[in-house]
Scaffold this motif. Structure first.
Motif, short mmCIF file in Angstrom:
data_model
loop_
_atom_site.label_atom_id
_atom_site.label_comp_id
_atom_site.label_asym_id
_atom_site.label_seq_id
_atom_site.Cartn_x
_atom_site.Cartn_y
_atom_site.Cartn_z
N TYR A 42 7.29 -5.51 0.35
CA TYR A 42 6.89 -6.78 -0.46
C TYR A 42 8.10 -7.04 -1.09
O TYR A 42 8.94 -6.07 -1.44
CB TYR A 42 5.89 -6.19 -1.56
CG TYR A 42 4.61 -6.09 -1.05
CD1 TYR A 42 3.66 -7.01 -1.57
CD2 TYR A 42 4.06 -4.90 -0.26
CE1 TYR A 42 2.35 -6.98 -1.21
CE2 TYR A 42 2.63 -4.83 0.15
CZ TYR A 42 1.85 -5.77 -0.56
OH TYR A 42 0.62 -5.59 -0.09
N LEU A 51 5.10 -10.23 -6.41
CA LEU A 51 5.50 -9.37 -5.14
C LEU A 51 4.69 -9.83 -4.00
O LEU A 51 3.59 -10.03 -3.96
CB LEU A 51 5.18 -7.83 -5.21
CG LEU A 51 5.77 -7.12 -6.31
CD1 LEU A 51 5.38 -5.80 -6.51
CD2 LEU A 51 7.53 -6.82 -5.79
N ARG A 61 -2.10 -9.03 3.80
CA ARG A 61 -1.98 -8.36 2.38
C ARG A 61 -2.00 -9.67 1.39
O ARG A 61 -1.66 -10.92 1.86
CB ARG A 61 -0.62 -7.75 2.03
CG ARG A 61 -0.71 -6.43 2.69
CD ARG A 61 -1.60 -5.38 2.14
NE ARG A 61 -1.58 -4.12 2.84
CZ ARG A 61 -1.68 -3.50 3.91
NH1 ARG A 61 -2.55 -4.25 4.68
NH2 ARG A 61 -1.41 -2.22 3.99
N THR A 69 -0.26 -4.42 -11.62
CA THR A 69 -0.61 -3.87 -10.68
C THR A 69 0.36 -2.65 -10.38
O THR A 69 1.57 -2.50 -11.13
CB THR A 69 -0.30 -4.52 -9.13
OG1 THR A 69 1.09 -5.06 -9.17
CG2 THR A 69 -1.20 -5.95 -9.17
N ALA A 71 2.01 -1.53 -7.65
CA ALA A 71 3.26 -1.96 -6.91
C ALA A 71 4.26 -2.64 -8.18
O ALA A 71 5.33 -2.36 -7.96
CB ALA A 71 2.93 -3.08 -6.24
N ARG A 89 -2.31 5.74 -0.28
CA ARG A 89 -0.99 4.95 -0.25
C ARG A 89 -0.22 5.55 -1.68
O ARG A 89 -0.67 5.68 -2.56
CB ARG A 89 -1.35 3.60 -0.24
CG ARG A 89 -1.98 2.85 -1.41
CD ARG A 89 -2.58 1.56 -1.15
NE ARG A 89 -3.37 1.79 -0.14
CZ ARG A 89 -3.98 0.93 0.84
NH1 ARG A 89 -3.43 -0.46 0.99
NH2 ARG A 89 -4.91 1.20 1.74
N TRP A 91 3.46 3.64 -3.67
CA TRP A 91 4.26 2.36 -3.90
C TRP A 91 5.64 2.94 -4.36
O TRP A 91 5.92 3.74 -5.12
CB TRP A 91 3.68 1.48 -4.89
CG TRP A 91 2.48 0.91 -4.83
CD1 TRP A 91 1.23 1.44 -5.25
CD2 TRP A 91 2.12 -0.33 -3.97
NE1 TRP A 91 0.25 0.46 -4.62
CE2 TRP A 91 0.73 -0.24 -4.06
CE3 TRP A 91 3.07 -1.09 -3.27
CZ2 TRP A 91 0.01 -1.40 -3.17
CZ3 TRP A 91 2.32 -2.14 -2.44
CH2 TRP A 91 0.80 -2.11 -2.70
N VAL A 103 9.11 -3.80 -3.42
CA VAL A 103 8.35 -2.52 -3.08
C VAL A 103 8.13 -2.11 -1.64
O VAL A 103 7.86 -3.28 -0.77
CB VAL A 103 7.44 -2.18 -4.03
CG1 VAL A 103 7.64 -2.18 -5.68
CG2 VAL A 103 6.34 -3.34 -3.60
N GLU A 105 4.86 -0.56 0.45
CA GLU A 105 3.48 0.17 0.39
C GLU A 105 3.60 1.09 1.63
O GLU A 105 3.54 0.54 2.73
CB GLU A 105 2.36 -0.72 0.59
CG GLU A 105 1.01 -0.36 0.58
CD GLU A 105 0.08 -1.45 0.94
OE1 GLU A 105 -1.16 -1.22 0.75
OE2 GLU A 105 0.21 -2.44 1.57
#
Length: 407
Positions: A42, A51, A61, A69, A71, A89, A91, A103, A105
């Motif tokens: 991102y 992002l 996505r 968020t 993220a 997951r 970040w 970032v 993911e």
């Protein structure tokens, strides 16, 4: 034990075999090497409010808000984020040094295990390096980061800017520029040579192409003088002469500074520019002296050479320099953002313990919101922090610790 070595080697060896458009697919293809099922890149958009996913084949996505968020929290805090409601997951900030790019993911069944953070960091550092190295060969990164058409004047300025943030273990310089898609007259530059950090912030008169053309000349003259080894006074004189020679009816204001990072001695010339603020112990203590020289391009109106102001910084001191687009921004009822509001905002940000780049991001977002998203002038700020023996690159130190702790 998860070893990121194979993933890193695969990225480094295979990236030159494709173009920038292939990076997303290449990154995803390394996921299994760190026991992940997916890795998604991102990128922060130009306004640093969203992002934006750099997607390869088969990946879907949505854009993510930086403000709301997990993220976004990874981006703003420079720390790995995970959530109980998303147990598969993590970040990871996408950083080159302290330059925030976005970032990663990382989707993995081992997300709850802290041991996954070190290999994820290693992959993120490699991806950031590849993005910087490969993005110049294509437009995919630029296109993804743009949410609006960019005007030519802004294209000129953004093409000349250094990375927004640079840090070593004892100092940070970070900057922000708005409006992102239609800037013209504001520009900044910096360079670290030995123990001396040179910083220049300039505001050219006018708007549009004429202003960005002058900004291009000013920053190029600044770099040329610096690279020729001229001292601060002669650098200001050189820029002044170039502006007068090529644009005799125009001028630029500017702050030219040099920080000795071993002693904290700051030397500064203010060429008709708004003053800079000195911040100490999480509060603004005073404004540094105003103009010590005429605006660049008008030096022939005085026989005096530019005067250098000297300030001995204390460890932990910060200097905030800004253009008048920050303080002159007006609300709907005509009230200026003003210096008092600027000082109050920065004080609150410092008391919140925000990283310097995040302080700048929030400042410019506050200025834009204050003027209902319609700036009448460029709003640019540069934040200089001297903190020996503080380590702004603490995430690299933490990575070393995580790697050492891995079984």
């Amino acid at each position: 034990m998860v070893d990121a070595g194979n993933a890193v080697r695969s990225l480094q060896l295979n990236a030159p075999r494709g173009g920038p458009d292939d990076l997303s697919l290449l990154v995803t293809g390394t996921a299994s090497a760190i026991n992940a099922t997916e890795i998604v890149v991102y990128l922060a958009d130009y306004t640093q409010s969203l992002l934006v996913p750099l997607l390869g084949a088969g990946l879907v996505r949505d854009e993510l808000s930086i403000e709301t968020t997990l993220a976004g929290r990874a981006f703003t805090t420079l720390g790995v984020q995970r959530a109980p409601d998303n147990p598969d997951r993590i970040w990871v900030p996408l950083l080159l040094g302290c330059e925030r790019m976005g970032v990663l993911e990382v989707v993995t069944p081992a997300a709850a295990d802290r041991a996954v953070e070190a290999p994820a960091w290693e992959v993120a550092v490699t991806v950031a390096q590849l993005l910087v190295n490969r993005r110049l060969y294509g437009d995919v990164v630029e296109r993804m980061r743009r949410r609006l058409p960019m005007q030519v004047a802004a294209e000129i300025v953004w093409g000349l800017l250094p990375p927004l943030t640079f840090a070593t273990d004892d100092m940070v310089v970070t900057a922000i520029l708005e409006p992102c898609y239609d800037v013209g007259g504001d520009i900044f530059d910096y360079a670290l040579n030995g123990d001396v950090l040179s910083v220049g912030l300039f505001d050219t008169c006018g708007h549009g192409i004429k202003a960005s053309t002058l900004a291009s000349l000013v920053v190029s003259a600044y770099r040329n003088a610096r690279r020729c080894g001229l001292d601060l006074v002669d650098t200001a004189i050189s820029i002044d002469r170039w502006v007068r020679s090529e644009h005799p009816n125009l001028f630029a204001t500017g702050l030219l500074a040099e920080l000795d990072r071993t002693t904290g001695r700051l030397r500064m010339i203010n060429a008709g520019h708004p003053g800079a603020m000195l911040l100490r112990d999480s509060k603004a203590i005073r404004e540094l002296p105003g103009p010590t020289a005429l605006p660049l391009g008008l030096g022939h109106l005085s026989s005096r050479r530019p005067r250098v102001h000297v300030e001995d910084l204390h460890p932990g001191d910060r200097v905030l320099a800004y253009t008048d687009g920050i303080t002159d921004a007006r609300s709907a009822d005509g009230e200026q953002f003003g210096l008092d509001r600027l000082v109050d905002f920065v004080n609150r940000a410092l008391n919140d313990g925000l990283p310097s780049p995040e302080t700048m991001r929030r400042l410019v977002r506050a200025v834009v919101a204050y003027q209902d998203d319609e700036l009448d002038d460029d709003a640019t700020a540069v934040f200089l922090e001297w903190r020996p023996p503080h380590t702004p690159l603490a995430h690299l130190r933490d990575l070393d610790a995580l790697t050492a702790e891995s079984p």
